[in-house]
Scaffold this motif. Structure first.
Motif, PDB file in Angstrom:
ATOM      1  N   TRP A   1     -22.956 -14.105 -65.060  1.00  0.00           N
ATOM      2  CA  TRP A   1     -21.926 -14.287 -64.019  1.00  0.00           C
ATOM      3  C   TRP A   1     -20.649 -13.555 -64.407  1.00  0.00           C
ATOM      4  CZ3 TRP A   1     -17.253 -16.816 -65.009  1.00  0.00           C
ATOM      5  CH2 TRP A   1     -16.396 -16.928 -63.899  1.00  0.00           C
ATOM      6  N   ARG A   2     -20.227 -13.697 -65.658  1.00  0.00           N
ATOM      7  CA  ARG A   2     -18.994 -13.027 -66.105  1.00  0.00           C
ATOM      8  C   ARG A   2     -19.146 -11.519 -66.026  1.00  0.00           C
ATOM      9  NH1 ARG A   2     -14.070 -14.367 -65.963  1.00  0.00           N
ATOM     10  NH2 ARG A   2     -14.409 -16.310 -67.109  1.00  0.00           N
ATOM     11  N   LEU A   3     -20.278 -10.985 -66.437  1.00  0.00           N
ATOM     12  CA  LEU A   3     -20.501  -9.540 -66.359  1.00  0.00           C
ATOM     13  C   LEU A   3     -20.501  -9.076 -64.905  1.00  0.00           C
ATOM     14  CD1 LEU A   3     -23.274  -9.401 -69.082  1.00  0.00           C
ATOM     15  CD2 LEU A   3     -20.982  -8.407 -69.289  1.00  0.00           C
ATOM     16  N   GLY A   4     -21.031  -9.899 -64.018  1.00  0.00           N
ATOM     17  CA  GLY A   4     -20.984  -9.585 -62.598  1.00  0.00           C
ATOM     18  C   GLY A   4     -19.568  -9.575 -62.062  1.00  0.00           C
TER      19      GLY A   4
ATOM     20  N   VAL B   1      -1.916 -21.627 -55.573  1.00  0.00           N
ATOM     21  CA  VAL B   1      -2.514 -20.344 -55.953  1.00  0.00           C
ATOM     22  C   VAL B   1      -3.920 -20.173 -55.367  1.00  0.00           C
ATOM     23  CG1 VAL B   1      -1.156 -20.214 -58.075  1.00  0.00           C
ATOM     24  CG2 VAL B   1      -3.449 -21.247 -58.140  1.00  0.00           C
ATOM     25  N   LYS B   2      -4.359 -21.164 -54.584  1.00  0.00           N
ATOM     26  CA  LYS B   2      -5.629 -21.091 -53.839  1.00  0.00           C
ATOM     27  C   LYS B   2      -6.822 -20.810 -54.754  1.00  0.00           C
ATOM     28  CE  LYS B   2      -3.229 -19.621 -49.645  1.00  0.00           C
ATOM     29  NZ  LYS B   2      -3.046 -18.555 -48.633  1.00  0.00           N
ATOM     30  N   LEU B   3      -6.951 -21.647 -55.803  1.00  0.00           N
ATOM     31  CA  LEU B   3      -8.084 -21.487 -56.718  1.00  0.00           C
ATOM     32  C   LEU B   3      -9.408 -21.729 -56.004  1.00  0.00           C
ATOM     33  CD1 LEU B   3      -9.100 -21.076 -59.646  1.00  0.00           C
ATOM     34  CD2 LEU B   3      -8.979 -23.564 -59.923  1.00  0.00           C
ATOM     35  N   ILE B   4      -9.421 -22.667 -55.078  1.00  0.00           N
ATOM     36  CA  ILE B   4     -10.655 -23.021 -54.386  1.00  0.00           C
ATOM     37  C   ILE B   4     -10.550 -22.662 -52.908  1.00  0.00           C
ATOM     38  CG2 ILE B   4     -12.209 -24.900 -53.743  1.00  0.00           C
ATOM     39  CD1 ILE B   4     -11.296 -26.350 -56.264  1.00  0.00           C
ATOM     40  N   ASP B   5     -11.565 -21.984 -52.419  1.00  0.00           N
ATOM     41  CA  ASP B   5     -11.668 -21.672 -50.999  1.00  0.00           C
ATOM     42  C   ASP B   5     -13.044 -22.145 -50.525  1.00  0.00           C
ATOM     43  OD1 ASP B   5     -11.084 -20.736 -48.506  1.00  0.00           O
ATOM     44  OD2 ASP B   5     -10.737 -18.657 -49.092  1.00  0.00           O
ATOM     45  N   PHE B   6     -13.394 -21.833 -49.294  1.00  0.00           N
ATOM     46  CA  PHE B   6     -14.694 -22.234 -48.769  1.00  0.00           C
ATOM     47  C   PHE B   6     -15.340 -21.074 -48.028  1.00  0.00           C
ATOM     48  CE2 PHE B   6     -12.551 -26.185 -49.510  1.00  0.00           C
ATOM     49  CZ  PHE B   6     -13.561 -27.036 -49.954  1.00  0.00           C
TER      50      PHE B   6
ATOM     51  N   THR C   1     -10.085 -16.309 -62.136  1.00  0.00           N
ATOM     52  CA  THR C   1      -8.776 -16.722 -62.664  1.00  0.00           C
ATOM     53  C   THR C   1      -8.049 -15.577 -63.344  1.00  0.00           C
ATOM     54  OG1 THR C   1      -9.805 -17.411 -64.748  1.00  0.00           O
ATOM     55  CG2 THR C   1      -9.579 -19.078 -63.020  1.00  0.00           C
ATOM     56  N   ILE C   2      -8.646 -14.400 -63.351  1.00  0.00           N
ATOM     57  CA  ILE C   2      -8.067 -13.243 -64.042  1.00  0.00           C
ATOM     58  C   ILE C   2      -7.442 -12.315 -63.011  1.00  0.00           C
ATOM     59  CG2 ILE C   2      -8.574 -11.242 -65.485  1.00  0.00           C
ATOM     60  CD1 ILE C   2     -11.031 -12.895 -66.516  1.00  0.00           C
ATOM     61  N   LYS C   3      -6.167 -12.033 -63.183  1.00  0.00           N
ATOM     62  CA  LYS C   3      -5.479 -11.135 -62.257  1.00  0.00           C
ATOM     63  C   LYS C   3      -5.335  -9.753 -62.911  1.00  0.00           C
ATOM     64  CE  LYS C   3      -2.103 -12.703 -59.618  1.00  0.00           C
ATOM     65  NZ  LYS C   3      -0.778 -13.163 -59.152  1.00  0.00           N
ATOM     66  N   VAL C   4      -5.713  -8.725 -62.173  1.00  0.00           N
ATOM     67  CA  VAL C   4      -5.638  -7.360 -62.676  1.00  0.00           C
ATOM     68  C   VAL C   4      -4.848  -6.516 -61.676  1.00  0.00           C
ATOM     69  CG1 VAL C   4      -6.938  -5.341 -63.430  1.00  0.00           C
ATOM     70  CG2 VAL C   4      -7.870  -7.639 -63.827  1.00  0.00           C
ATOM     71  N   ASP C   5      -3.798  -5.875 -62.146  1.00  0.00           N
ATOM     72  CA  ASP C   5      -2.948  -5.062 -61.284  1.00  0.00           C
ATOM     73  C   ASP C   5      -2.477  -5.838 -60.054  1.00  0.00           C
ATOM     74  OD1 ASP C   5      -3.205  -2.866 -62.996  1.00  0.00           O
ATOM     75  OD2 ASP C   5      -5.014  -2.171 -61.990  1.00  0.00           O
ATOM     76  N   GLY C   6      -2.178  -7.105 -60.282  1.00  0.00           N
ATOM     77  CA  GLY C   6      -1.630  -7.934 -59.220  1.00  0.00           C
ATOM     78  C   GLY C   6      -2.646  -8.561 -58.294  1.00  0.00           C
TER      79      GLY C   6
END
Length: 405
Positions: free
Chosen positions: A25-28, A332-337, A352-357
């Motif tokens: 999952w992480r690699l995906g 921060v809307k961690l969970i959506d549907f 949970t990782i933000k890259v370039d905003g």
């Protein structure tokens, strides 16, 4: 611009339950194309992870298998064996957490594959490695929590062992596995040569525990008993307030001074047992008893306001029921549907990782067993006639034909 550093990398996912699916999952999440292989009865976690509308997509399964294509094969059939070997040839990385003997019987072990394809990266996750007296023994997360000393940490603190009520070993080793695969991909980029990786869960988690808790026995001769005595204090617990619990940590001398002032313990400000980090380490039992005393004269919200005004690290001690309603997580809307093809409306936990905003895409929903079988067979070069034969012979299953439907 999308954050997809592993775009173009194909990963053959021969894993099930939690530890392997965490890794793939992480690699995906980083852009790799994951091809998950399931047998006709499906990944055990489809049902083991809890109740779901159809009984085939537990919450845990849904969250750990996003962004994966799904092919259902019977590897006991000759057609299934042929397909899996074509998938090995097609993919860059093979990740497995099956028993080594089973992989050898199927010619899916590292030695066989890398003799034929030295450029492949092969990653095997095992319970106890392939050396030593425990090699080949079956295991699960709770067994490893006991074996690695995690449950024993609670015994040292509370007088009886207890499991951490989450699959902590699976998650930790899964994330370590993903990082190791990425390092191997970097090495292959530099050298053109693949790697055979083995990650034993027992040794990994024992090391994880001992990095903190070998402690005073890290020296020869030892300077004290094993264990970080702060973490093992029976008073190292969330602290009771008037209406709940609060979690806080105070480490620096300035934080300790501020804490003693706001909790009306001014008489301890000049107590030599507690004025420095070194003295508090010496009198850790006494210090943590003071730290852990109930703060039940004020509510959790009142104490949080005071702690934050004093710049001391503190948060409410959430329950499973209150965590998803945390105002920060909502903001921060961690969970959506989203809608799932068989389960209806389901929760999506974003990256949970933000890259370039920006947060990387959550990718596609976890697929029903066999959802992509014909698509993958077509990409492997099978004709319509060949695919029909394979499905009739039950060497492979479509979603509608699998036992998951």
């Amino acid at each position: 611009m999308k954050f997809e550093p592993l775009k173009g990398i194909k990963i053959l996912d021969l894993t099930s339950v939690v530890v392997g699916p965490v890794a793939t999952w992480r690699l995906g999440q980083y852009g790799a194309e994951i091809i998950k292989v399931e047998n006709p009865s499906g990944d055990l976690m489809r049902g083991l992870g809890g109740i779901s509308p159809t009984g085939q997509h537990s919450g845990a399964y849904l969250h750990l298998n996003r962004g994966k294509k799904n092919i259902c094969l019977d590897l006991k059939k000759e057609g299934g064996k042929e397909i899996i070997q074509k998938l090995v040839e097609w993919c860059d990385v093979i990740v497995a957490n099956m028993r080594p003997e089973a992989l050898e019987r199927l010619n899916l072990d590292a030695k066989t594959i890398r003799a034929k394809y030295p450029e492949k990266i092969y990653c095997l996750i095992t319970g106890y490695g392939t050396d030593g007296p425990y090699s080949g023994l079956p295991t699960y997360d709770s067994v490893l929590q006991g074996a690695s000393g995690i449950a024993g940490l609670t015994m040292a603190r509370d007088g009886k062992p207890a499991y951490v009520p989450m699959l902590i070993c699976d998650h930790v080793v899964g994330e370590i596995t993903a990082g190791t695969v990425m390092a191997a991909l970097m090495q292959r980029q530099n050298t053109g040569v693949g790697s055979s990786i083995e990650i034993p869960m027992f040794e990994t988690m024992a090391s994880f525990v001992l990095q903190e808790h070998l402690a005073q026995q890290s020296f020869e001769p030892p300077v004290g008993p094993p264990g970080d005595l702060r973490l093992l204090s029976p008073h190292n617990q969330p602290v009771k307030t008037k209406d709940g619990y609060i979690s806080f940590t105070i480490n620096t001398d300035a934080q300790v001074q501020a804490f003693l002032k706001i909790t009306d313990r001014a008489e301890l400000l000049h107590d030599e047992r507690f004025t420095t980090v070194a003295s508090r380490a010496k009198y850790v039992s006494e210090w943590f008893e003071i730290r852990g005393t109930a703060l039940d004269n004020k509510s959790t919200d009142e104490w949080l306001t005071i702690f934050r005004e004093t710049d001391l690290p503190a948060m409410p001690c959430h329950t499973l029921e209150t965590l998803t309603n945390d105002p920060h997580l909502k903001a921060v809307k961690l969970i959506d549907f989203e809608n799932h093809p068989t389960e209806g409306k389901i929760a999506v936990i974003r990256s949970t990782i933000k890259v370039d905003g920006n947060y990387p895409s959550a990718r596609s929903t976890a697929a029903p067993c066999g959802w992509d079988t014909t698509k993958i067979l077509s990409e492997l070069g099978y004709s319509e006639t060949e695919m029909e034969k394979i499905l009739i012979e039950k060497a492979a299953y479509n979603f509608k034909d699998s036992k998951q439907s």
